[in-house]
Scaffold this motif. Structure first.
Motif, PDB file in Angstrom:
ATOM      1  N   THR A   3     -19.166  12.568 -31.873  1.00 38.85           N
ATOM      2  CA  THR A   3     -18.350  13.318 -30.928  1.00 38.85           C
ATOM      3  C   THR A   3     -18.613  14.814 -30.983  1.00 38.85           C
ATOM      4  O   THR A   3     -18.074  15.553 -30.190  1.00 38.85           O
ATOM      5  CB  THR A   3     -16.844  13.087 -31.195  1.00 38.85           C
ATOM      6  OG1 THR A   3     -16.562  13.460 -32.538  1.00 38.85           O
ATOM      7  CG2 THR A   3     -16.471  11.646 -30.953  1.00 38.85           C
ATOM      8  N   VAL A 157     -18.986  19.879 -18.022  1.00 41.36           N
ATOM      9  CA  VAL A 157     -18.541  18.614 -18.618  1.00 41.36           C
ATOM     10  C   VAL A 157     -18.407  17.543 -17.536  1.00 41.36           C
ATOM     11  O   VAL A 157     -18.881  16.408 -17.701  1.00 41.36           O
ATOM     12  CB  VAL A 157     -17.219  18.793 -19.396  1.00 41.36           C
ATOM     13  CG1 VAL A 157     -16.578  17.449 -19.717  1.00 41.36           C
ATOM     14  CG2 VAL A 157     -17.450  19.584 -20.663  1.00 41.36           C
ATOM     15  N   ASN A 161     -20.709  14.213 -17.214  1.00 41.98           N
ATOM     16  CA  ASN A 161     -20.112  12.880 -17.198  1.00 41.98           C
ATOM     17  C   ASN A 161     -20.514  12.124 -15.934  1.00 41.98           C
ATOM     18  O   ASN A 161     -20.809  10.930 -15.985  1.00 41.98           O
ATOM     19  CB  ASN A 161     -18.588  12.962 -17.317  1.00 41.98           C
ATOM     20  CG  ASN A 161     -17.977  11.601 -17.539  1.00 41.98           C
ATOM     21  OD1 ASN A 161     -18.350  10.897 -18.468  1.00 41.98           O
ATOM     22  ND2 ASN A 161     -17.055  11.225 -16.676  1.00 41.98           N
ATOM     23  N   GLY A 166     -20.389   8.129 -16.185  1.00 45.94           N
ATOM     24  CA  GLY A 166     -19.169   7.898 -16.947  1.00 45.94           C
ATOM     25  C   GLY A 166     -19.375   7.527 -18.397  1.00 45.94           C
ATOM     26  O   GLY A 166     -18.410   7.380 -19.144  1.00 45.94           O
ATOM     27  N   ALA A 169     -17.908  10.158 -21.183  1.00 42.61           N
ATOM     28  CA  ALA A 169     -16.475  10.043 -21.497  1.00 42.61           C
ATOM     29  C   ALA A 169     -16.201   8.753 -22.265  1.00 42.61           C
ATOM     30  O   ALA A 169     -15.413   8.755 -23.224  1.00 42.61           O
ATOM     31  CB  ALA A 169     -15.646  10.078 -20.219  1.00 42.61           C
ATOM     32  N   PHE A 172     -17.158   9.272 -25.874  1.00 37.53           N
ATOM     33  CA  PHE A 172     -16.175  10.082 -26.595  1.00 37.53           C
ATOM     34  C   PHE A 172     -14.933   9.269 -26.927  1.00 37.53           C
ATOM     35  O   PHE A 172     -14.397   9.366 -28.034  1.00 37.53           O
ATOM     36  CB  PHE A 172     -15.800  11.327 -25.800  1.00 37.53           C
ATOM     37  CG  PHE A 172     -16.779  12.434 -25.982  1.00 37.53           C
ATOM     38  CD1 PHE A 172     -16.770  13.203 -27.129  1.00 37.53           C
ATOM     39  CD2 PHE A 172     -17.729  12.694 -25.011  1.00 37.53           C
ATOM     40  CE1 PHE A 172     -17.686  14.224 -27.303  1.00 37.53           C
ATOM     41  CE2 PHE A 172     -18.639  13.710 -25.172  1.00 37.53           C
ATOM     42  CZ  PHE A 172     -18.633  14.478 -26.323  1.00 37.53           C
ATOM     43  N   LEU A 173     -14.462   8.484 -25.981  1.00 37.75           N
ATOM     44  CA  LEU A 173     -13.286   7.651 -26.247  1.00 37.75           C
ATOM     45  C   LEU A 173     -13.569   6.621 -27.342  1.00 37.75           C
ATOM     46  O   LEU A 173     -12.739   6.381 -28.210  1.00 37.75           O
ATOM     47  CB  LEU A 173     -12.823   6.959 -24.969  1.00 37.75           C
ATOM     48  CG  LEU A 173     -12.104   7.847 -23.957  1.00 37.75           C
ATOM     49  CD1 LEU A 173     -11.851   7.075 -22.656  1.00 37.75           C
ATOM     50  CD2 LEU A 173     -10.796   8.363 -24.531  1.00 37.75           C
TER      51      LEU A 173
END
Length: 183
Positions: A3, A157, A161, A166, A169, A172-173
């Motif tokens: 991350t 950002v 993304n 996508g 993101a 990161f999640l």
């Protein structure tokens, strides 16, 4: 560390790979170029602070001769590029304050945004300049720096993304949750 690293370093490395370089060579070339850029921008920062050339060059050599910096120069990571972008932001910010030209404010914002887009935790240059501006009671400049850097970084950002369809993101999640499903 999944991350902490953002797409700028990897995007540049990928572009070098598309030009025909192998992944290790592209990574090391980018790292060495980042180290050189960091050194030259550090010298320029010292000159902006009023240090003489006779002082700036030896200090640059001492800083880049450290074993830890040399070891970083032989690994493929975005740390040196993020540091160079931060120092570049400080240089541009000092030029902006000296000349009062909005062009340099935008360059400052892009440099700090590039630092964050290289390494997510690399906002220290931006914070340093912002605190210095506020300490100097340059409220309008501080607000301008905050607004421009935030808009540029947020835009980059969202664009990154979108370009990753996508996946940025989602990555990161996944990293933030330890792989647990957020739904």
């Amino acid at each position: 560390g999944g991350t902490r690293y953002m797409p700028l370093f990897f995007g540049i490395q990928g572009s070098l790979i598309k030009l025909g370089l192998s992944a290790p060579v592209a990574g090391l070339m980018l790292t060495c170029a980042s180290l050189l850029l960091l050194g030259l921008l550090t010298r320029r920062l010292m000159r902006e602070w009023g240090a003489s050339s006779q002082l700036a060059w030896p200090c640059l050599l001492i800083a880049t001769s450290s074993i830890s910096l040399q070891l970083m120069g032989i690994s493929t990571k975005g740390d040196l590029l993020a540091a160079a972008c931060n120092v570049g932001g400080l240089v541009a910010g000092l030029i902006w304050q000296r000349t009062d030209r909005s062009f340099w404010l935008v360059i400052t914002g892009f440099a700090f945004a590039a630092a964050v887009m290289t390494k997510f935790t690399a906002g220290f240059g931006f914070i340093t300049l912002l605190i210095w501006l506020l300490w100097q009671r340059r409220w309008r400049s501080g607000i301008g720096l905050f607004a421009v850097t935030t808009v540029i970084t947020t835009t980059l950002v969202f664009v990154s993304n979108h370009l990753s369809e996508g996946r940025m993101a989602a990555n990161f999640l996944a990293c933030a949750s330890g792989g647990l499903d957020w739904r």
